[in-house]
Structures are given as C-alpha cells and as structure tokens.
Write a protein that holds these residues in place. Structure first.
Motif, mmCIF file in Angstrom:
data_model
loop_
_atom_site.group_PDB
_atom_site.id
_atom_site.type_symbol
_atom_site.label_atom_id
_atom_site.label_comp_id
_atom_site.label_asym_id
_atom_site.label_seq_id
_atom_site.Cartn_x
_atom_site.Cartn_y
_atom_site.Cartn_z
ATOM 1 N N ASP A 60 17.812 6.621 0.237
ATOM 2 C CA ASP A 60 18.646 7.569 1.128
ATOM 3 C C ASP A 60 19.937 7.411 0.378
ATOM 4 N N THR A 61 20.648 6.382 -0.057
ATOM 5 C CA THR A 61 21.909 6.658 -0.584
ATOM 6 C C THR A 61 21.918 7.375 -1.906
ATOM 7 N N GLU A 85 25.707 5.051 7.319
ATOM 8 C CA GLU A 85 25.816 5.005 5.682
ATOM 9 C C GLU A 85 26.492 3.699 5.408
ATOM 10 N N HIS A 113 30.997 7.538 9.865
ATOM 11 C CA HIS A 113 29.629 7.433 8.919
ATOM 12 C C HIS A 113 29.286 6.161 9.117
ATOM 13 N N TRP A 167 22.239 10.637 -0.677
ATOM 14 C CA TRP A 167 23.567 10.979 -0.046
ATOM 15 C C TRP A 167 24.664 10.998 -1.153
#
Lengths: 154, 410
Positions: B173-174, B115, B112, B177
């Motif tokens: 986005d986080t 991320e 990842h 996620w």
C-alpha cells in the motif's frame, strides 16, 4: 486500571529526570487504586501503555522558555497540543507529537493531563537542578490532590 | 545552509553541519577488537546494526575468519529488521509530509491518520525482528565478532511471521501511495556506488561497484575514496579520487541491483511507475518503500528456511592484522577499517558513514535545484531544499525543521 500516572524522562540527563523523580515519590504516596509507572523509552510507545487506563496523568520535563521550575499543566483531552509540537526534537517523536498522533489515531485515554516541569540543564550524568527538584515536589502534591479529588468519569 | 546568489547565478552552496565531534575513531584505539561492534553501534540510534555488521566484517576480514552461511543468514535477517525500522520511519514520518505539504507527520496525521499509522505498524514489525534477534529493539546486544551470542529457536522467529506478512501487505500500500506523489522534474548524472553480489540484493557482502565502472574489493576502498575536512562543516566529505562526488543509499542500490530484488518487490516498483533505472533523487521515497517491502519479503524467506546453526558464533583469535568491512546501512555503504595488534587491541580505526559520502552530492543537487528556482520566495525555497536534502535520509534530517537557509542575494 482506573488512574495511571506516568513519569517520563531520562535519569541520566539532568533536568530531564524530573518526571522519573516525581514518579518515584508518587509511587510510595498514592492510594492502591492508582498505578504509577516510570518510562524512559520512546514516547510513541506510551500509546500502547496508556490504553489500559481511563485516566492518565503524564509528568515530563519541558522547555518553553519559561523560568526554570515553572509548572505547566495541559489538559490534553480538552485541547490539542499542536502549538507545543516542537520541531526541534531529534530521532523521532517527542511527547507532544506522540499525544497528537494518539489523538489522530483515536488512541488517547478518556482523560489525559500533562504536567510539564520547565527544565534548562540537560547535561549527561547530572541530577535535576535544585529548582527543578522543588518543582517536582510541588507537582507531586498537585497530582496527589488531583487523583484524590475526583475519580475518573464513566 | 548557505546559498550565495549573484544576479541569476548561484555562486556558492554550502551545507554547514555543526555536530560536536565525538572522537569515536580516537577512543576506539586501545580497546579490544571484540568491543568494536558494540562501541560503534552507539554512533547511531537508528542504524546501530549497520555499525555492528561493518565492524564484525572488518574484524573477521582482519583475522581471516569465514562465517558459515546459517550465521550469515541470521545477520541478513537482523539487517532486514533495521532497514524496515529505519525506512518506515523516514518514508512516513519525515519525507511524506514534504510531498503532501505538511509541516510534520503530526500535522499530516490530522488528515492522513491511516497512512501514518501504517508506517508505525511497519516500523513495529522491524522492531520486533530486531528485538528477537538482537535482544532489544534499540541498541541490540546480541551481535559479536564471529556471529551471535545466542541464536534464536525456530519458534521464536516463526512467531514473527504473521506480523511480517501484515507489514509486507502494508508496504505494498505504501509503495502505491508514494508512487502517486508528484515529483519535481530533477535529474542528474550520478555515479551510484553500492555493494554488488552475484546472488543477493546487497546488505552484508559483495564488492563495491558503480554504474561508471568502479568494481573493487572492499579492502581497496581507501585507494579510490578519500575523506577530507572542509572548512564549513564538521562532517567529513568523501569523494572518489578519480571522479569526485558520488551517491550511496537506496537509489544507488536499486539502480545497480534491480534484478536481484524479489519478484514481488520488482513488480511493486514497476506498478508504481518506477523504471529499472532512476536518476531522480526525489523518487528515492518510492525506492525506499520498495526496499522496505523487499526487506519484509526477504525476512519471511529467511525465517521460512531457518535452521538454527550448530553454534551461534565462530571462535575468533586475535593476531596483528588490518581488516576492512563494508555493509549497506539503510542510508548507504558504511565502511570500517581497523588495525589491531597481536593481542587484539585496536591500534587504528577509520569509519566512513554514508552521510559523509553523500554530502558533496547533496550540495551539488542543491546548487542545481536552487539555480532552477531562483524566483521562488525564500520560505518556499527553504521547504523545497529540505525536501531535497531528505532525499538522502541524512542523519541530520531527523529533526523535522533542521535547516536554516541563508540566502544572500545581490
């Protein structure tokens, strides 16, 4: 920059000053086309600093349980240091972690070698111990040989 | 961590913390009141600003100084930087690997990378803000009792706008996620305590409020909350005199102040499946991400509205007095109390950090969590207990595998 040598550590924490001490000596002894830096900040920021160089040599104190003053040499461009990712570091990211994150992000220099000098005493306000200082001198010679031996590839 | 199991009952859970005592409260005695912000900032390398803010508030409370709005806004902006730094680090580097089954962020980055990189980029935006306002990104030096040594020029703050806008997008986005992670079914009936202020999501000012009716001035902290030594830990434990353990930090702030988040932060929380009230501490990773988003959003708002103050600080003259300060550190309320003499020397200091306030709650969580999962092998239980402790982002969780679990089964 062709070759960049970075001494990493904390001059106020005994043996942790090993990398900085090596950088200090090397600065006066390497050829002009080699850049020597000292770094006492977060290792993660090395990812931004070493992008300028084709070849990077990092010198830092390590603790692996080996006798004090033992010199370790890792070719980080050849093999991951995942086994050396210490779980014990506090407040963030150590050198091995930073290198492995750099690898995952595709942000390692083409050639990256780490010299680790085994330390044991990290007390505040102390100088590196005698055995570590001797190892620093030995690492200095090895780094001078190594940068002279072959110019960076590519 | 010590867990004692007798049959199918957990008979004892103790989180034993051994940090060498650092005697901060003792060595503050005799120092000048103006030194408290920088001395106490050294307590923590992750949240020095929280210590500076609480120390300033306490001294200004003692000396009857009121701080003009432009300086208050700059303090809030600086605090946003610290929240962004601290939260981004915890969410991406420390807590997310627990949820996705990785030993550490480095191991997680193998699969990842985007991320982890995103988390570090968000953190950098916080660093940049702290560097411009605080003078440097670690242990900033620009804060003083009464305000700042130097106020930034408009263009210095405006130069941060692009980076903060990118960070705000990254936070969206986080939130998505982490909102999709799997959360253990676990809820308790917590008493959440946070600052409450009519106009703002709490950081630097307000009363102390809770969902069980606490509503007190900061100065009354000591009337309602007691710290005590427990034999098994060098960390003090804090508890409400009336009702016992309580919960501070992002989840507490969120539950008590959802309506004061920015519309963007509220919407992101809702889209990520977070209700306005949330009692599952494992979802604190989502709340922490929402707060990071909010801090970017709020920083951008403050920068857009910024007019440099006429003077960066208010002159503060000492007198014999006692003052109280409480602000919202990334991990929750941080209380300072100082008694100073007529010349401004500190006679007595008390500092109550968020981790010592949460520690009894963490132990209670672990007791229930372990009780429900006695059948798990020790190794798996240890992993999940670490994850449960990290819900609170305690200072001790900096190291990735900090927990030694002793399970004593009979």
């Amino acid at each position: 920059v062709g070759t960049l040598v970075i001494g990493v550590g904390n001059a106020l924490r005994g043996d942790d000053g090993a990398g900085l001490a090596a950088a200090e000596v090397l600065r006066a002894r390497v050829a002009n086309d080699v850049t020597v830096e000292s770094w006492d900040g977060p290792p993660m920021e090395l990812l931004d600093r070493w992008t300028v160089a084709e070849r990077v040599i990092v010198i830092d104190a390590v603790t692996s349980g080996a006798p004090v003053g033992t010199i370790h040499r890792f070719d980080a461009s050849a093999a991951p240091l995942l086994d050396h990712v210490s779980a014990q570091t506090t407040h963030g990211v150590g050198l091995a972690q930073a290198i492995e994150l750099g690898r995952a992000f595709g942000r390692l220099p083409r050639s990256l070698v780490v010299y680790g000098i085994e330390g044991r005493e990290f007390e505040i306000g102390r100088e590196p111990s005698e055995r570590v200082r001797r190892a620093v001198s030995a690492v200095v010679e090895r780094v001078i040989e190594e940068v002279a031996a072959d110019a960076p590839e590519g | 961590m010590h867990v004692k199991i007798r049959g199918t009952e957990v008979s004892d859970v103790r989180l034993e913390i051994f940090e060498p005592p650092r005697f901060f409260e003792a060595f503050l005695r005799g120092r000048a009141f103006t030194e408290a912000p920088d001395l106490t900032a050294r307590i923590c390398g992750i949240c020095p600003i929280a210590y500076q803010m609480s120390a300033c508030n306490a001294m200004e409370d003692a000396l009857g100084v009121s701080i003009p709005t432009p300086i208050q806004d700059l303090r809030r902006l600086l605090y946003c930087g610290e929240w962004i730094e601290s939260h981004a680090l915890h969410v991406h580097m420390l807590h997310a690997p627990d949820f996705l089954g990785y030993e550490s962020a480095v191991h997680m980055a193998q699969d990842h990378a985007a991320e982890v990189q995103r988390g570090l980029d968000i953190k950098k935006a916080g660093n940049a803000l702290v560097e411009v306002l605080g003078g440097r990104s670690v242990h900033p030096v620009n804060v003083r009792v009464g305000g700042f040594y130097r106020a930034p020029a408009r263009h210095e703050l405006e130069a941060l706008t692009d980076q903060l806008e990118r960070a705000r997008d990254a936070c969206l986005d986080t939130v998505r996620w982490v909102g999709a992670f799997e959360f253990p079914a676990f809820e308790r009936d917590y008493e959440f305590i946070a600052l409450g202020h009519p106009d703002e999501y709490p950081m630097n000012q307000g009363r102390l409020v809770s969902n069980d009716g606490l509503d007190i001035a900061v100065a009354d902290f000591g009337e309602h909350i007691r710290e005590q030594h427990v034999p098994h830990s060098t960390a003090l434990h804090a508890a409400l005199i009336e009702r016992g353990p309580y919960f501070v930090g992002p989840l507490a702030r969120y539950n008590l102040n959802f309506d004061r988040l920015s519309p963007l932060a509220q919407e992101a929380a809702t889209d990520a499946g977070l209700a306005e009230r949330c009692r599952n501490p494992f979802q604190s990773i989502v709340v922490r991400s929402v707060e990071t988003l909010y801090a970017c959003d709020e920083a951008l708002r403050l920068i857009a509205a910024y007019e440099p103050p006429d003077r960066p600080f208010v002159e503060v003259e000492p007198s014999a007095a006692t003052g109280h300060g409480c602000t919202e550190a990334p991990r929750g309320i941080l209380y300072h109390r100082y008694e100073i003499d007529a010349g401004g020397s500190i006679l007595d200091a008390q500092i109550v950090p968020p981790t010592s306030q949460n520690q009894p709650t963490i132990e209670q969580d672990l007791r229930q969590y372990v009780t429900d999962r006695l059948e798990l092998p020790d190794e798996q239980l240890q992993w999940q207990c670490e994850q449960a402790i990290r819900n609170y982002d305690p200072c001790i969780s900096c190291s990735t595998h900090f927990l030694r679990l002793h399970i004593d089964r009979e």
